[in-house]
Design a protein around this motif. Structure first.
Motif, mmCIF file in Angstrom:
data_model
loop_
_atom_site.group_PDB
_atom_site.id
_atom_site.type_symbol
_atom_site.label_atom_id
_atom_site.label_comp_id
_atom_site.label_asym_id
_atom_site.label_seq_id
_atom_site.Cartn_x
_atom_site.Cartn_y
_atom_site.Cartn_z
ATOM 1 N N ALA A 161 42.419 37.744 31.974
ATOM 2 C CA ALA A 161 41.837 36.520 32.517
ATOM 3 C C ALA A 161 42.300 35.355 31.656
ATOM 4 N N ALA A 162 42.495 34.209 32.269
ATOM 5 C CA ALA A 162 43.029 33.088 31.501
ATOM 6 C C ALA A 162 42.693 31.760 32.162
ATOM 7 N N VAL A 163 42.569 30.747 31.310
ATOM 8 C CA VAL A 163 42.575 29.350 31.749
ATOM 9 C C VAL A 163 43.659 28.679 30.925
ATOM 10 N N ASP A 164 44.665 28.154 31.588
ATOM 11 C CA ASP A 164 45.841 27.631 30.887
ATOM 12 C C ASP A 164 46.124 26.208 31.357
ATOM 13 N N VAL A 165 46.415 25.320 30.413
ATOM 14 C CA VAL A 165 46.730 23.926 30.733
ATOM 15 C C VAL A 165 48.028 23.524 30.041
ATOM 16 N N THR A 187 45.990 26.473 35.321
ATOM 17 C CA THR A 187 46.117 27.793 35.936
ATOM 18 C C THR A 187 44.930 28.644 35.539
ATOM 19 N N ILE A 188 44.306 29.276 36.532
ATOM 20 C CA ILE A 188 43.179 30.172 36.280
ATOM 21 C C ILE A 188 43.501 31.526 36.881
ATOM 22 N N VAL A 189 43.320 32.585 36.076
ATOM 23 C CA VAL A 189 43.479 33.965 36.544
ATOM 24 C C VAL A 189 42.145 34.673 36.388
ATOM 25 N N LEU A 190 41.674 35.272 37.469
ATOM 26 C CA LEU A 190 40.470 36.098 37.452
ATOM 27 C C LEU A 190 40.715 37.273 38.389
ATOM 28 N N GLY A 191 40.721 38.481 37.870
ATOM 29 C CA GLY A 191 41.001 39.639 38.705
ATOM 30 C C GLY A 191 42.351 39.483 39.372
ATOM 31 N N GLU A 192 42.386 39.565 40.706
ATOM 32 C CA GLU A 192 43.639 39.418 41.437
ATOM 33 C C GLU A 192 43.876 37.994 41.927
ATOM 34 N N LEU A 193 42.980 37.100 41.605
ATOM 35 C CA LEU A 193 43.095 35.716 42.059
ATOM 36 C C LEU A 193 43.790 34.846 41.019
ATOM 37 N N ILE A 194 44.718 34.017 41.489
ATOM 38 C CA ILE A 194 45.304 32.998 40.625
ATOM 39 C C ILE A 194 45.246 31.669 41.363
#
Length: 369
Positions: A161-165, A187-194
């Protein structure tokens, strides 16, 4: 003077808010402990230890914001986002698209407050004006003006999981890079969602943008959006994706680029037949043969691994504008990334000694992997 609420500016006592809403840890994702990191783009991230995921909090918001409109946004987002995070295909209707984009921007703003005060004073994080503008427009239930968002599927390591700027600039040939960024990719990644977003903090410079992976535009949009659609973002491509390198201006002679002040290290210098490159730790230097730099000028690129005295390993890749650090971490992890790269390994022998690197095929530099 007491700290004030990041959004409304109130000096009432501050409360803790989860970077990812508490509901994220209750929808069936893997909750095995993982290593958390946060830090500047051109430095080693701050190691925040190994802990259960989705529990990170920041104490930056007053109770009125935290328990009011922020809580209401999370409740609304949970309904729409849960099936996407768990990989259930479907359609995102127009009335829900602004909600997802607003949630992604609020989550990004919250996550950027994980930076220490020292890091924020050094220029990391996002301007206070972004928080105030977001608060002022909260009742519209949509992201800030001059924002774009895309939605797709993440195809990488389970549990990541990530929050990237990444700060961005709008570049025109012949015009020097500005002293400050003019926007940022989030950019946000959670599970299979980006979810991938773009915000122009200088609205006058807003340009039309296309997404290389063909992911559908979520905002602004007036039509139903299928999910998943377009190419997924792989683990190998994530760094380039998050840096905004897969966003393309559709305006001739105008480019979007990562802001050099945040993404590039100090310039390298040549010392005794080697290129001296600053390490991300800010304390040490890495050295590689000057012949690799000469090859890069001719369009021949190489990748190699190195380690500094901090025992941090680095994956370095030469490009037309110099050498870039693609990843930093443990020796085993960096070695695995290096082995997975395409290309043939070569041995360079010169007056300095032997040096092993991997010559990258041309297509590896031009397509998403």
């Amino acid at each position: 003077m007491p700290d004030s609420c990041a959004f409304c500016g109130s000096i009432e006592p501050l409360t803790r808010e989860h970077v990812f809403g508490q509901w994220v840890s209750k929808i069936g994702l893997d909750l095995s402990p993982v290593r958390h990191q946060a830090g500047p783009l051109n430095g080693l991230p701050r190691d925040m230890g190994e802990q259960p995921p989705y529990r990170q909090t920041v104490k930056k918001f007053c109770a009125a914001c935290n328990n009011g409109w922020m809580s209401q946004l999370e409740t609304a987002a949970q309904r729409v986002l849960t099936p996407l995070i768990l990989g259930e295909s479907g359609a995102i209707e127009p009335e829900d698209q602004a909600l997802i984009a607003m949630w992604a921007q609020k989550t990004t703003l919250t996550a950027m407050l994980l930076f220490s005060k020292e890091q924020q004073k050094a220029g990391y994080g996002l301007p206070q004006s972004e928080y105030l503008a977001f608060y002022d427009g909260r009742e519209r239930m949509q992201p800030l003006e001059a924002s774009r968002f895309w939605v797709g599927r993440y195809d990488g390591t389970a549990g990541f999981a990530a929050v990237d700027v990444t700060p961005l600039t709008v570049r025109i040939p012949g015009v020097p890079e500005p002293d400050l960024p003019q926007g940022y990719a989030m950019t946000i990644v959670l599970g299979e969602l980006i979810v991938h977003g773009l915000r122009f903090t200088t609205p006058a410079l807003e340009v039309d943008v296309a997404m290389d992976l063909g992911m559908p535009q979520l905002w602004p949009s007036r039509v139903s959006v299928s999910w998943p659609a377009g190419q997924p973002c792989t683990e190998a491509a994530f760094r380039r994706f998050a840096a905004g390198e897969m966003l393309r201006s559709t305006v001739e002679y105008v480019e979007l680029r990562p802001w050099t002040g945040a993404t590039e290290l100090s310039r390298s210098v040549v010392v005794d037949g080697n290129v001296k490159l600053p390490a991300l730790c800010g304390k040490h230097f890495l050295y590689y043969p000057i012949s690799l730099a000469e090859e890069a000028f001719r369009g021949i690129f190489n990748a190699f691994t190195m380690a500094c005295e901090c025992q941090t390993a680095y994956l370095i890749q030469t490009e037309s504008d110099g050498a870039h650090c693609k990843a930093a971490g443990t020796a085993d992890w960096i070695s695995e990334m290096y082995e997975d790269l395409p290309g043939d390994e070569v041995l360079i022998r010169d007056q300095v000694g032997d040096f092993v690197c991997k010559r990258l095929p041309a297509e590896a530099m031009t397509v998403a992997i």
